[in-house]
Design an enzyme around this catalytic site. Structure first.
Site, PDB file in Angstrom:
ATOM      1  CB  SER A   8       7.738  59.676 -38.636  1.00 20.66           C
ATOM      2  OG  SER A   8       9.146  59.586 -38.560  1.00 20.66           O
ATOM      3  CG  HIS A  31       6.316  55.785 -37.322  1.00 20.76           C
ATOM      4  ND1 HIS A  31       5.817  54.524 -37.553  1.00 20.76           N
ATOM      5  CD2 HIS A  31       7.422  55.879 -38.087  1.00 20.76           C
ATOM      6  CE1 HIS A  31       6.592  53.888 -38.419  1.00 20.76           C
ATOM      7  NE2 HIS A  31       7.594  54.691 -38.754  1.00 20.76           N
ATOM      8  CG  ASP A  33      11.003  56.010 -38.510  1.00 17.68           C
ATOM      9  OD1 ASP A  33      10.478  54.984 -38.955  1.00 17.68           O
ATOM     10  OD2 ASP A  33      10.549  57.156 -38.728  1.00 17.68           O
ATOM     11  CG  MET A  35      16.594  54.168 -39.119  1.00 17.73           C
ATOM     12  SD  MET A  35      16.828  55.368 -40.436  1.00 17.73           S
ATOM     13  CE  MET A  35      15.130  55.872 -40.710  1.00 17.73           C
ATOM     14  CG  HIS A  64       9.458  51.382 -39.118  1.00 17.02           C
ATOM     15  ND1 HIS A  64       9.513  52.305 -40.154  1.00 17.02           N
ATOM     16  CD2 HIS A  64       9.812  50.194 -39.676  1.00 17.02           C
ATOM     17  CE1 HIS A  64       9.889  51.692 -41.264  1.00 17.02           C
ATOM     18  NE2 HIS A  64      10.093  50.420 -40.993  1.00 17.02           N
ATOM     19  CG  MET A  66      13.691  50.690 -40.904  1.00 17.15           C
ATOM     20  SD  MET A  66      13.465  52.418 -41.353  1.00 17.15           S
ATOM     21  CE  MET A  66      12.827  53.044 -39.802  1.00 17.15           C
ATOM     22  CG  MET A 135       8.890  50.248 -45.797  1.00 15.99           C
ATOM     23  SD  MET A 135       8.611  51.453 -44.486  1.00 15.99           S
ATOM     24  CE  MET A 135       9.608  52.854 -45.035  1.00 15.99           C
ATOM     25  CG  ASP A 174       7.026  54.841 -42.692  1.00 14.23           C
ATOM     26  OD1 ASP A 174       7.149  56.064 -42.875  1.00 14.23           O
ATOM     27  OD2 ASP A 174       7.764  54.177 -41.933  1.00 14.23           O
TER      28      ASP A 174
HETATM   29  C1  DX5 Z   1      11.765  56.209 -43.437  1.00 15.16           C
HETATM   30  C2  DX5 Z   1      10.961  56.156 -42.154  1.00 15.16           C
HETATM   31  C3  DX5 Z   1       9.791  57.032 -42.140  1.00 15.16           C
HETATM   32  C4  DX5 Z   1      10.057  58.507 -42.267  1.00 15.16           C
HETATM   33  C5  DX5 Z   1       8.917  59.104 -43.022  1.00 15.16           C
HETATM   34  O1  DX5 Z   1      12.634  55.130 -43.475  1.00 15.16           O
HETATM   35  O2  DX5 Z   1      10.523  54.833 -41.909  1.00 15.16           O
HETATM   36  O3  DX5 Z   1       8.959  56.774 -41.010  1.00 15.16           O
HETATM   37  O4  DX5 Z   1      10.173  59.193 -41.053  1.00 15.16           O
HETATM   38  O5  DX5 Z   1       9.194  60.423 -43.300  1.00 15.16           O
HETATM   39  P1  DX5 Z   1       8.380  61.219 -44.424  1.00 15.16           P
HETATM   40  O6  DX5 Z   1       6.941  61.228 -43.988  1.00 15.16           O
HETATM   41  O7  DX5 Z   1       9.015  62.553 -44.404  1.00 15.16           O
HETATM   42  O8  DX5 Z   1       8.556  60.478 -45.716  1.00 15.16           O
HETATM   43 ZN    ZN Z   2       9.025  54.513 -40.308  1.00  6.81          ZN
END
Ligand code: DX5
Ligand code: ZN
Length: 218
Positions: A8, A31, A33, A35, A64, A66, A135, A174
């Site tokens: 990620s 990956h 993310d 948001m 991913h 969110m 998650m 994740d």
């Molecule tokens: C959190 C994200 C993750 C995040 C994971 O909401 O979806 O993908 O980047 O980071 P680590 O591996 O540091 O928990």
């Molecule tokens: Zn993620």
């Protein structure tokens, strides 16, 4: 079982993001993310930035989402060139329609569930998806601790997946995945692992990817 490691870039150095992406090119999927500061209290990449990341990455991109309105917006991330698009069950009012729309665009489709959402909520969607994301932290931030109370959910999901016929959906975890926690998730049945800080805090992200791969393959 095929193991997939998905770095990620959330906690990578955003001032030199394209170089950071190149450092993890030995992984299976990148990956990404997304948001929107509505579904989670944090904001990351714009659609234009996603397009740039996807165009640059040598490995397929696992988006991913969110975001609060995946039923309308998830398709944009498929059209941007993601190999896989995962949206949150909690944010969707008609997940079957969104799954079908994404599938017809040619991407792999994932459904994600937050720690407080039970596996039962998504059990009847399993046959329609390519990946279930359980998650293991509250979505929103990298660097949080792995929630081991999610392990029974992963076990239940694995048992249900193994009862299916044909191409089985991948089971992704994740949040808080590290050298210490990856084997717990793997033993519970996960096969696809997102890791942010564990990979980007390592001196050599490439070496950490191979170490994690070995630790997951018990
Ligand atoms: C959190 C994200 C993750 C995040 C994971 O909401 O979806 O993908 O980047 O980071 P680590 O591996 O540091 O928990
Ligand atoms: Zn993620």
């Amino acid at each position: 079982m095929t193991i997939r490691i998905c770095p990620s870039i959330l906690n990578a150095d955003h001032t030199r993001l394209l170089e950071e992406i190149d450092r993890v090119a030995t992984a299976d999927l990148l990956h990404l993310d997304v948001m929107d500061n509505i579904f989670v209290p944090n904001q990351t990449f714009s659609l234009a930035e996603c397009r740039e990341i996807i165009a640059h990455s040598q490995i397929p991109v696992d988006s991913h989402l969110m975001i609060a309105n995946p039923d309308e917006d998830a398709i944009l991330y498929a059209e941007a060139g993601s190999a896989s698009v995962t949206f949150h069950f909690e944010a969707s009012t008609h997940p079957r329609v969104t799954i079908a729309q994404l599938k017809s665009s040619g991407v792999r489709v994932g459904i994600a569930i937050k720690p407080q959402t039970s596996f039962t909520a998504v059990a009847d969607l399993l046959e329609e998806i390519d990946m279930l994301l359980v998650m293991t932290v509250e979505p929103g931030f990298g660097g949080q601790s792995f929630m081991s109370d999610q392990l029974p959910k992963i076990e239940t999901a694995r048992a249900a997946i193994n009862r299916l016929a044909g191409d089985l959906p991948w089971l992704q975890v994740d949040g808080g995945i590290s050298l210490e926690t990856i084997s717990l998730a793997a033993r519970a049945g996960a096969d696809t692992f997102v890791a942010g800080s564990a990979i980007y805090k390592a001196q050599s992200p490439a070496e950490m990817i191979s170490i994690l791969r070995v630790a997951a393959d018990f």
